[in-house]
Design a protein around this motif. Sequence first.
Motif, PDB file in Angstrom:
ATOM      1  N   ARG A 147       1.798  -9.333  -8.330  1.00  0.00           N
ATOM      2  CA  ARG A 147       1.706 -10.336  -8.364  1.00  0.00           C
ATOM      3  C   ARG A 147       0.915 -10.719  -9.027  1.00  0.00           C
ATOM      4  NH1 ARG A 147       3.837 -13.019  -4.352  1.00  0.00           N
ATOM      5  NH2 ARG A 147       5.957 -12.282  -4.560  1.00  0.00           N
TER       6      ARG A 147
ATOM      7  N   GLY B  10       1.160  -1.461   0.168  1.00  0.00           N
ATOM      8  CA  GLY B  10      -0.203  -0.263   0.181  1.00  0.00           C
ATOM      9  C   GLY B  10       1.145   1.209  -0.145  1.00  0.00           C
TER      10      GLY B  10
ATOM     11  N   PHE C 253       4.219   0.081 -11.409  1.00  0.00           N
ATOM     12  CA  PHE C 253       4.253  -1.085 -12.378  1.00  0.00           C
ATOM     13  C   PHE C 253       4.476  -2.600 -11.581  1.00  0.00           C
ATOM     14  CE2 PHE C 253       4.053   0.295 -17.136  1.00  0.00           C
ATOM     15  CZ  PHE C 253       3.799   1.505 -16.940  1.00  0.00           C
ATOM     16  N   GLY C 254       3.713  -3.507 -12.448  1.00  0.00           N
ATOM     17  CA  GLY C 254       4.000  -4.640 -12.450  1.00  0.00           C
ATOM     18  C   GLY C 254       3.428  -5.029 -11.012  1.00  0.00           C
TER      19      GLY C 254
ATOM     20  N   PHE D  20      -5.811   3.890   1.450  1.00  0.00           N
ATOM     21  CA  PHE D  20      -5.564   3.381   1.229  1.00  0.00           C
ATOM     22  C   PHE D  20      -6.675   1.843   2.370  1.00  0.00           C
ATOM     23  CE2 PHE D  20      -3.084  -0.538  -1.889  1.00  0.00           C
ATOM     24  CZ  PHE D  20      -4.351  -1.909  -1.339  1.00  0.00           C
TER      25      PHE D  20
ATOM     26  N   LEU E 151       4.901  -5.990 -17.357  1.00  0.00           N
ATOM     27  CA  LEU E 151       4.437  -4.861 -16.350  1.00  0.00           C
ATOM     28  C   LEU E 151       3.650  -4.293 -16.921  1.00  0.00           C
ATOM     29  CD1 LEU E 151       8.199  -5.138 -15.339  1.00  0.00           C
ATOM     30  CD2 LEU E 151       6.773  -6.129 -13.839  1.00  0.00           C
TER      31      LEU E 151
ATOM     32  N   MET F 228       8.363   1.840 -10.154  1.00  0.00           N
ATOM     33  CA  MET F 228       6.918   2.234  -9.150  1.00  0.00           C
ATOM     34  C   MET F 228       5.955   1.802  -9.623  1.00  0.00           C
ATOM     35  SD  MET F 228       9.361   0.661  -6.376  1.00  0.00           S
ATOM     36  CE  MET F 228       7.805   0.686  -5.019  1.00  0.00           C
TER      37      MET F 228
ATOM     38  N   ASP G 232      -1.909   1.887  -8.072  1.00  0.00           N
ATOM     39  CA  ASP G 232      -1.243   2.485  -6.998  1.00  0.00           C
ATOM     40  C   ASP G 232      -0.680   4.450  -8.442  1.00  0.00           C
ATOM     41  OD1 ASP G 232      -1.555   1.977  -4.565  1.00  0.00           O
ATOM     42  OD2 ASP G 232      -0.302   0.279  -5.088  1.00  0.00           O
TER      43      ASP G 232
ATOM     44  N   LYS H 114      -0.717  -9.655 -14.704  1.00  0.00           N
ATOM     45  CA  LYS H 114       0.108  -9.878 -15.587  1.00  0.00           C
ATOM     46  C   LYS H 114      -0.764  -9.225 -16.855  1.00  0.00           C
ATOM     47  CE  LYS H 114       2.692 -11.919 -12.500  1.00  0.00           C
ATOM     48  NZ  LYS H 114       3.559 -10.609 -11.411  1.00  0.00           N
TER      49      LYS H 114
HETATM   50  N1  CMC Z   1      10.130  -2.016 -12.316  1.00  0.00           N
HETATM   51  C1  CMC Z   1      10.987  -2.845 -12.494  1.00  0.00           C
HETATM   52  N2  CMC Z   1      11.202  -4.482 -13.061  1.00  0.00           N
HETATM   53  C2  CMC Z   1      10.328  -5.076 -12.407  1.00  0.00           C
HETATM   54  C3  CMC Z   1       8.824  -4.555 -11.706  1.00  0.00           C
HETATM   55  C4  CMC Z   1       9.151  -2.388 -11.073  1.00  0.00           C
HETATM   56  N3  CMC Z   1       7.818  -2.273 -11.055  1.00  0.00           N
HETATM   57  N4  CMC Z   1       8.055  -5.380 -11.552  1.00  0.00           N
HETATM   58  C5  CMC Z   1       8.821  -6.422 -11.493  1.00  0.00           C
HETATM   59  N5  CMC Z   1       9.907  -6.346 -12.497  1.00  0.00           N
HETATM   60  C6  CMC Z   1      10.666  -7.073 -12.935  1.00  0.00           C
HETATM   61  C7  CMC Z   1      11.719  -8.054 -11.940  1.00  0.00           C
HETATM   62  O1  CMC Z   1      12.704  -7.632 -11.445  1.00  0.00           O
HETATM   63  C8  CMC Z   1      11.714  -9.143 -12.518  1.00  0.00           C
HETATM   64  O2  CMC Z   1      12.165  -9.503 -13.817  1.00  0.00           O
HETATM   65  P1  CMC Z   1      13.147 -10.781 -13.898  1.00  0.00           P
HETATM   66  O3  CMC Z   1      12.587 -11.540 -14.213  1.00  0.00           O
HETATM   67  O4  CMC Z   1      14.387 -10.627 -14.215  1.00  0.00           O
HETATM   68  O5  CMC Z   1      14.354 -10.824 -11.889  1.00  0.00           O
HETATM   69  C9  CMC Z   1      10.041  -9.412 -13.371  1.00  0.00           C
HETATM   70  O6  CMC Z   1       9.678  -8.355 -13.194  1.00  0.00           O
HETATM   71  C10 CMC Z   1       8.998 -10.196 -12.467  1.00  0.00           C
HETATM   72  O7  CMC Z   1       8.742  -9.440 -10.914  1.00  0.00           O
HETATM   73  P2  CMC Z   1       8.885  -9.918  -9.831  1.00  0.00           P
HETATM   74  O8  CMC Z   1       9.639  -9.609  -8.896  1.00  0.00           O
HETATM   75  O9  CMC Z   1       8.532 -11.794  -9.696  1.00  0.00           O
HETATM   76  O10 CMC Z   1       7.240 -10.216  -9.317  1.00  0.00           O
HETATM   77  P3  CMC Z   1       6.292  -9.662  -8.056  1.00  0.00           P
HETATM   78  O11 CMC Z   1       5.649 -10.658  -8.212  1.00  0.00           O
HETATM   79  O12 CMC Z   1       7.585 -10.760  -6.735  1.00  0.00           O
HETATM   80  O13 CMC Z   1       6.080  -8.646  -7.710  1.00  0.00           O
HETATM   81  C11 CMC Z   1       5.937  -6.063  -6.788  1.00  0.00           C
HETATM   82  C12 CMC Z   1       4.816  -8.121  -8.358  1.00  0.00           C
HETATM   83  C13 CMC Z   1       4.124  -5.688  -7.315  1.00  0.00           C
HETATM   84  C14 CMC Z   1       5.774  -6.817  -5.471  1.00  0.00           C
HETATM   85  C15 CMC Z   1       6.718  -5.515  -8.289  1.00  0.00           C
HETATM   86  O14 CMC Z   1       5.743  -5.863  -9.765  1.00  0.00           O
HETATM   87  C16 CMC Z   1       6.808  -3.989  -7.780  1.00  0.00           C
HETATM   88  O15 CMC Z   1       7.708  -3.865  -6.773  1.00  0.00           O
HETATM   89  N6  CMC Z   1       6.759  -3.302  -8.187  1.00  0.00           N
HETATM   90  C17 CMC Z   1       6.782  -2.460  -7.874  1.00  0.00           C
HETATM   91  C18 CMC Z   1       6.081  -2.160  -6.375  1.00  0.00           C
HETATM   92  C19 CMC Z   1       3.892  -1.713  -6.896  1.00  0.00           C
HETATM   93  O16 CMC Z   1       4.181  -0.810  -7.201  1.00  0.00           O
HETATM   94  N7  CMC Z   1       3.922  -2.368  -5.589  1.00  0.00           N
HETATM   95  C20 CMC Z   1       2.014  -1.762  -6.007  1.00  0.00           C
HETATM   96  C21 CMC Z   1       1.558  -3.590  -6.183  1.00  0.00           C
HETATM   97  S1  CMC Z   1      -0.161  -3.405  -6.506  1.00  0.00           S
HETATM   98  C22 CMC Z   1      -0.836  -2.872  -5.409  1.00  0.00           C
HETATM   99  C23 CMC Z   1      -1.020  -3.901  -4.044  1.00  0.00           C
HETATM  100  O17 CMC Z   1      -1.855  -4.391  -4.408  1.00  0.00           O
HETATM  101  O18 CMC Z   1      -0.967  -3.973  -3.287  1.00  0.00           O
END
Ligand code: CMC
Length: 428
Positions: free
Chosen positions: A308, A269, A305-306, A384, A358, A303, A363, A311
Amino acid sequence: MTKETLTITDNRTGQTYEVPVAHDTINAMDLRQIKVNEGDFGMMSYDPGFKNTASTKSTITFIDGGKGILRYRGYPIEQLAEKSNFIETAYLTMFGELPTQAQYDEWEHDIRHHTFVHENIKQLMEAFRYDAHPMSMFISTVAALSTYYPEARNIDDPQARMKQVIRLIGKVPTIAAFSYRHTRGLPYVYPNNDLGYTENFLYMLDKMGQTDYEVNAVLARALDVLFMLHIDHEQNCGTATMRVIGSSHSDPYSSMAGAAAALFGPLHGGANEAVLRMLTEIGDVKNVPEFMEGVKNRERLLMGFGHRVYKNFDPRAKIIKNIADEVFEVTGRNPLLDIALELERIALEDDFFVQRNLYPNVDFYSGIIYQAMGFPVAMFPVLFAIPRTVGWLAQWQELLADKTQKIARPRQIFLGEDTRDFVAMADR
Ligand code: CMC
C-alpha cells in the motif's frame, strides 16, 4: 506570498470556502461547512481502506514509499539493522531516543524478568485443540492475559501502562513458543532468564532434554534483525486496529488481541505464510511462467508483492535478502529460494508489475528464511506479532497521550432503503 489554505468552490451552489492547510493536509471536519442548504448534513470524504486519510499525528515511524525509506524515530532501518539489536530498537521506538547504558540495562532487565506466564495461562493453552493454529492460540492468549491483570484497565495511569508494556513485550515470546510446542505435541519449555530476548525465544522453541543446549548465535542474530524490521510500520491494518480499539479506552491486552487478529489476515501479516504456500504449490522453476500468466490474467495474486505504501521498493526486503544468505550457510539452502528468485526476476521485468509498481515486500523472503530455520508456516504470523507488539504498544501510548484523539467512529454513505412500514409475515 503563499497562503497555507485551500480554496474550494462548490459548483452545486457557486459558494467558495477557504480551509486551512497544515502538513499538506486539510482537516476533514472543515468540509462539513460545505452544504447545499441549511438542512444538509455537510460534505464528507469517502475513503474505503483509508488510502488517503490521516487518522493521527505521529512521531514514531517515517515511511517514504516512493523512495523506499523506513525510519524509526528518525533512524534509518538499515543503520538499526546493522548496529542495533531488538531490545535497544524497541526502547527507541517506545521512548523516542536511543537509551543510555543505564536505561538500556534497566529496560532489558525488566523485560527479561517478565517472561513467565501464570500457570493457569499455560493450562489455558494446553486446552486448545491439538491442531489449533498457533496464531489463533496467540490471539486468544493475549486477550486472556487481561483477566490476570485487571489493573491494566487503568489506562490513565502512566505507571500502570508501562507495567503492561513490559509484561506484554516480555511474555509474547513465551506465548508464541508455547503455541508452537502445542502444535508439535511437545512439553512447554519455561523461559530461561539467563538468555537474551531472541535467544530465549529460540531456546523455548527448540530445547528438548539436552543439558548443554546452546542457541545458534547466527540464527539468533538473524531473527533479532528480522524482529527489528518488524517492530513498527506506522498506520497499517493491525496498528490502526490497535488504535481503534485503544480509542475506546480498552485495556492493552484486549486492544492488542484485536491488532494481532488484524495481522493474521493473508493480506497483512499472513502474507509470508501465503508466499510459502504459493512457492510450494508452484513446486518447480519451470512452472513459474505459467503461474505468472495466471497472475496477469487476474486469476490470483503474486503473494509477497505489492504494498500500500512502498511503490518503489520495500527497504526491509533488501535487508532480509542479505540475511537469507547468512541463515542458509547454517541451515542449508531452501530449495524454494530458486522459485522465489525466478518469480522476482520475471516480475521486475514484466510490464504488468512495473506499471503497477509491484515489488517484493517484507514477506516475500522472510517466509523462506523462517522455513529454512525450521519454523512451520503456521508460525509465520506469530513471528511477525512478537516484534510488532512493541510498535502496537508505542502507538497505543502515543494515542493515549494525544489529547486531540477521540473514539474512532467513521461515517458512512447510506444507500439503503428509505423509511418503509413493517409488513406482517402473512403479507410478504
Ligand atoms: N499480485 C498481482 N497484482 C497485484 C498485486 C499482487 N500481489 N498487488 C496489487 N496488484 C495489482 C492490483 O490488482 C491492482 O491492479 P489494477 O490497478 O489493474 O486493478 C494494482 O496492482 C494496485 O493494487 P491495489 O490492490 O489497489 O493496491 P493496495 O495498496 O490496495 O494493496 C496489497 C496492497 C499489499 C494488499 C496488495 O499489493 C496485495 O494484495 N499483495 C499481496 C499480499 C501481500 O504480499 N501482502 C503483504 C503486504 S506487506 C506486509 C504488511 O505490511 O502487512
